[in-house]
Design a protein around this motif. Structure first.
Motif, PDB file in Angstrom:
ATOM      1  N   SER A  81     110.192  -8.801  72.631  1.00  0.00           N
ATOM      2  CA  SER A  81     109.767  -7.850  71.599  1.00  0.00           C
ATOM      3  C   SER A  81     110.391  -6.462  71.701  1.00  0.00           C
ATOM      4  N   TYR A 145     115.224  -8.328  66.336  1.00  0.00           N
ATOM      5  CA  TYR A 145     113.826  -8.624  66.675  1.00  0.00           C
ATOM      6  C   TYR A 145     113.002  -8.864  65.400  1.00  0.00           C
ATOM      7  N   ASN A 174     101.668  -0.133  65.677  1.00  0.00           N
ATOM      8  CA  ASN A 174     101.859   0.182  67.105  1.00  0.00           C
ATOM      9  C   ASN A 174     100.578  -0.067  67.906  1.00  0.00           C
ATOM     10  N   THR A 192     108.840   0.762  77.616  1.00  0.00           N
ATOM     11  CA  THR A 192     109.573   1.548  76.609  1.00  0.00           C
ATOM     12  C   THR A 192     108.613   2.239  75.643  1.00  0.00           C
ATOM     13  N   HIS A 193     107.328   1.884  75.664  1.00  0.00           N
ATOM     14  CA  HIS A 193     106.392   2.372  74.642  1.00  0.00           C
ATOM     15  C   HIS A 193     105.894   3.788  74.918  1.00  0.00           C
ATOM     16  N   LEU A 194     105.563   4.449  73.829  1.00  0.00           N
ATOM     17  CA  LEU A 194     105.241   5.878  73.888  1.00  0.00           C
ATOM     18  C   LEU A 194     104.055   6.205  74.803  1.00  0.00           C
ATOM     19  N   ASN A 197     104.401   5.539  78.518  1.00  0.00           N
ATOM     20  CA  ASN A 197     105.444   6.402  79.093  1.00  0.00           C
ATOM     21  C   ASN A 197     104.947   7.833  79.280  1.00  0.00           C
ATOM     22  N   GLN A 210     110.319  11.773  78.074  1.00  0.00           N
ATOM     23  CA  GLN A 210     111.400  12.096  77.147  1.00  0.00           C
ATOM     24  C   GLN A 210     110.952  11.836  75.719  1.00  0.00           C
ATOM     25  N   PHE A 212     111.953  11.439  71.936  1.00  0.00           N
ATOM     26  CA  PHE A 212     113.184  11.088  71.229  1.00  0.00           C
ATOM     27  C   PHE A 212     113.227  11.670  69.812  1.00  0.00           C
ATOM     28  N   CYS A 223     108.548  11.445  65.048  1.00  0.00           N
ATOM     29  CA  CYS A 223     108.243  10.211  64.298  1.00  0.00           C
ATOM     30  C   CYS A 223     106.749   9.973  64.152  1.00  0.00           C
ATOM     31  N   ARG A 225     103.769   7.201  63.659  1.00  0.00           N
ATOM     32  CA  ARG A 225     103.433   5.782  63.831  1.00  0.00           C
ATOM     33  C   ARG A 225     101.936   5.600  63.652  1.00  0.00           C
ATOM     34  N   ARG A 286     116.286   8.274  69.106  1.00  0.00           N
ATOM     35  CA  ARG A 286     116.551   6.936  69.636  1.00  0.00           C
ATOM     36  C   ARG A 286     117.041   6.089  68.463  1.00  0.00           C
ATOM     37  N   ASP A 289     115.021   4.125  65.114  1.00  0.00           N
ATOM     38  CA  ASP A 289     113.640   4.545  64.876  1.00  0.00           C
ATOM     39  C   ASP A 289     113.466   5.067  63.442  1.00  0.00           C
ATOM     40  N   LEU A 293     106.039   5.058  59.969  1.00  0.00           N
ATOM     41  CA  LEU A 293     105.535   3.706  59.717  1.00  0.00           C
ATOM     42  C   LEU A 293     104.017   3.786  59.735  1.00  0.00           C
TER      43      LEU A 293
HETATM   44  N1  UFG Z   1     109.083   7.484  71.999  1.00  0.00           N
HETATM   45  C1  UFG Z   1     109.453   8.608  72.714  1.00  0.00           C
HETATM   46  N2  UFG Z   1     109.597   8.481  74.063  1.00  0.00           N
HETATM   47  C2  UFG Z   1     109.381   7.310  74.732  1.00  0.00           C
HETATM   48  C3  UFG Z   1     108.987   6.181  73.991  1.00  0.00           C
HETATM   49  C4  UFG Z   1     108.860   6.300  72.616  1.00  0.00           C
HETATM   50  O1  UFG Z   1     109.654   9.673  72.152  1.00  0.00           O
HETATM   51  O2  UFG Z   1     109.526   7.276  75.967  1.00  0.00           O
HETATM   52  C5  UFG Z   1     108.915   7.599  70.533  1.00  0.00           C
HETATM   53  C6  UFG Z   1     109.851   6.677  69.771  1.00  0.00           C
HETATM   54  O3  UFG Z   1     111.086   7.289  69.580  1.00  0.00           O
HETATM   55  C7  UFG Z   1     109.059   6.444  68.499  1.00  0.00           C
HETATM   56  C8  UFG Z   1     107.591   6.484  68.958  1.00  0.00           C
HETATM   57  O4  UFG Z   1     107.615   7.168  70.199  1.00  0.00           O
HETATM   58  O5  UFG Z   1     109.270   7.498  67.622  1.00  0.00           O
HETATM   59  C9  UFG Z   1     106.971   5.113  69.153  1.00  0.00           C
HETATM   60  O6  UFG Z   1     107.824   4.327  69.966  1.00  0.00           O
HETATM   61  P1  UFG Z   1     107.395   2.951  70.666  1.00  0.00           P
HETATM   62  O7  UFG Z   1     108.547   2.471  71.460  1.00  0.00           O
HETATM   63  O8  UFG Z   1     106.088   3.144  71.382  1.00  0.00           O
HETATM   64  O9  UFG Z   1     107.090   1.988  69.439  1.00  0.00           O
HETATM   65  P2  UFG Z   1     108.035   1.549  68.225  1.00  0.00           P
HETATM   66  O10 UFG Z   1     107.441   2.187  67.010  1.00  0.00           O
HETATM   67  O11 UFG Z   1     109.455   1.795  68.480  1.00  0.00           O
HETATM   68  O12 UFG Z   1     107.897  -0.023  68.280  1.00  0.00           O
HETATM   69  C10 UFG Z   1     106.718  -0.729  68.014  1.00  0.00           C
HETATM   70  C11 UFG Z   1     106.691  -2.026  68.819  1.00  0.00           C
HETATM   71  C12 UFG Z   1     107.823  -2.922  68.403  1.00  0.00           C
HETATM   72  C13 UFG Z   1     107.784  -3.144  66.929  1.00  0.00           C
HETATM   73  C14 UFG Z   1     107.748  -1.835  66.195  1.00  0.00           C
HETATM   74  C15 UFG Z   1     107.525  -2.059  64.737  1.00  0.00           C
HETATM   75  O13 UFG Z   1     106.790  -1.746  70.174  1.00  0.00           O
HETATM   76  O14 UFG Z   1     107.694  -4.165  69.057  1.00  0.00           O
HETATM   77  O15 UFG Z   1     106.661  -1.030  66.664  1.00  0.00           O
HETATM   78  O16 UFG Z   1     108.126  -1.046  64.039  1.00  0.00           O
HETATM   79  F1  UFG Z   1     108.881  -3.811  66.534  1.00  0.00           F
END
Ligand code: UFG
Length: 329
Positions: A81, A145, A174, A192-194, A197, A210, A212, A223, A225, A286, A289, A293
């Motif tokens: 994922s 994905y 999210n 990797t999730h906000l 982290n 960090q 992004f 961003c 979410r 990143r 992104d 959403l």
């Molecule tokens: N972010 C940061 N720093 C970090 C991690 C994330 O600034 O260390 C930011 C990202 O850039 C983004 C926001 O936080 O703007 C959320 O990021 P996440 O990685 O937590 O979540 P995503 O929105 O990228 O992804 C999630 C799910 C995915 C799914 C997606 C659907 O994890 O599996 O939603 O859009 F595909």
């Protein structure tokens, strides 16, 4: 008995605990590529749960689950994922997510199991054309994905028409937080999730958080979410199962809160809940992104009777308690 694929993972394990509390018997099928054995050990304290270690890409592995258990319905979480990884290595995603699901569906048909709840994603919508996103929004994924999840949704439509296999596809926004009792939580070896982290940065060994990008066209430049609490999310799966058991037709629902939060807002909630000044570094955007959403969740509310109750603060609070536990494991 309910088969939960990926039941050792973050969302799958929270679903299993909820099924066990509702007295369902559960068989978990997992290859432990990202899930943890310790999680399954914890789950086994809360009801009748069986573990089958196997891989969906090996048809005999999944077939044997149906041979040896009387499966009534399937909840299918097992998948890779990570969006960025899917861009770098699409083959890994198509083979695992699409081919793995085809094997699962093949076994279901062979053993006449016709009900499946599937973990889909907001990533199937791609770049939003409007906000909030309802289920009528076009599905144009912008990464492999999201493509894998959309292909699977389409395959499920064809299997309904041809074989009467009924699916409920839940499109997650999210997902955040941990089990209220902190028995289990979000546990990714390569996080990797906000929210996790940010929270990891509050511990001694943690890295500077960090952020992004702060030049997005949003209210504070970061961003937006829609953070849906894990326990609320899991409730929708139980309701989806009830819906299929009542003879419900194939359907699909967004799971979100209808409310967006910016990265900066989430960061402030984390500082508030932890009572710490969290080290922060602003980085560039990143790749991949979208700026915003946010879900329109009215369909899940009206059709499934779903009622998400938890706030972002609730999710950060449980995530922090879980993270503190994880640091000592
Ligand atoms: N972010 C940061 N720093 C970090 C991690 C994330 O600034 O260390 C930011 C990202 O850039 C983004 C926001 O936080 O703007 C959320 O990021 P996440 O990685 O937590 O979540 P995503 O929105 O990228 O992804 C999630 C799910 C995915 C799914 C997606 C659907 O994890 O599996 O939603 O859009 F595909």
């Amino acid at each position: 008995m309910i088969l939960v694929t990926g039941g050792a993972g973050y969302i799958g394990s929270h679903c299993v605990i909820s099924l066990l509390e509702k007295k369902y018997d559960v068989v978990i099928f997992d290859n432990f590529s990202t899930g943890h054995k310790e999680t399954v050990e914890t789950l086994s304290n809360y009801g009748k749960v069986k573990l089958v270690e196997g891989d969906l890409n090996n048809y005999q592995d999944i077939k044997s689950v149906f041979e040896n258990n009387k499966i009534d319905a399937v909840i299918h979480f097992a998948a890779f994922s990570q969006v960025a990884e899917s861009v770098k290595n699409p083959q890994k995603y198509y083979l695992n997510n699409v081919c793995g699901t085809l094997n699962l569906l093949r076994a279901m048909l062979e053993f006449d199991v016709k009900k499946i709840v599937f973990s889909s994603t907001a990533a199937t919508y791609g770049e939003p054309e409007y906000i909030p996103i309802d289920e009528k929004h076009n599905q144009n994924p912008i990464n492999p994905y999201g493509q894998t999840k959309l292909f699977i949704e389409k395959i499920m439509d064809d299997y309904d028409k041809a074989y009467g296999l009924k699916s409920v596809r839940l499109r997650y926004f999210n997902v955040a937080g941990a089990d209220e009792q902190i028995r289990i939580g979000e546990w990714h070896d390569n996080e990797t999730h906000l929210i996790p982290n940010i929270l990891k940065s509050t511990f001694g060994s943690g890295k500077t958080f960090q952020m992004f990008g702060e030049d997005y066209p949003t209210k504070d430049g970061t961003c937006v979410r829609d953070y849906i609490n894990i326990e609320d999310l899991v409730n929708a799966h139980i309701l989806a199962l009830d819906y299929l058991n009542r003879g419900g037709e194939t359907n699909f629902f967004n799971l979100g809160t209808n409310e967006g939060s910016t990265v900066k807002e989430v960061f402030s909630v984390c500082e508030e809940i932890t009572g710490k000044n969290i080290p922060l570094e602003v980085k560039g955007r990143r790749e991949g992104d979208p700026a915003s959403l946010v879900a329109d969740n009215s369909k899940a509310k009206s059709v499934l009777g779903w009622n998400p109750e938890k706030t972002l603060e609730n999710s950060v609070d449980s995530a922090y308690k879980w993270e503190s536990k994880l640091q000592n494991m």
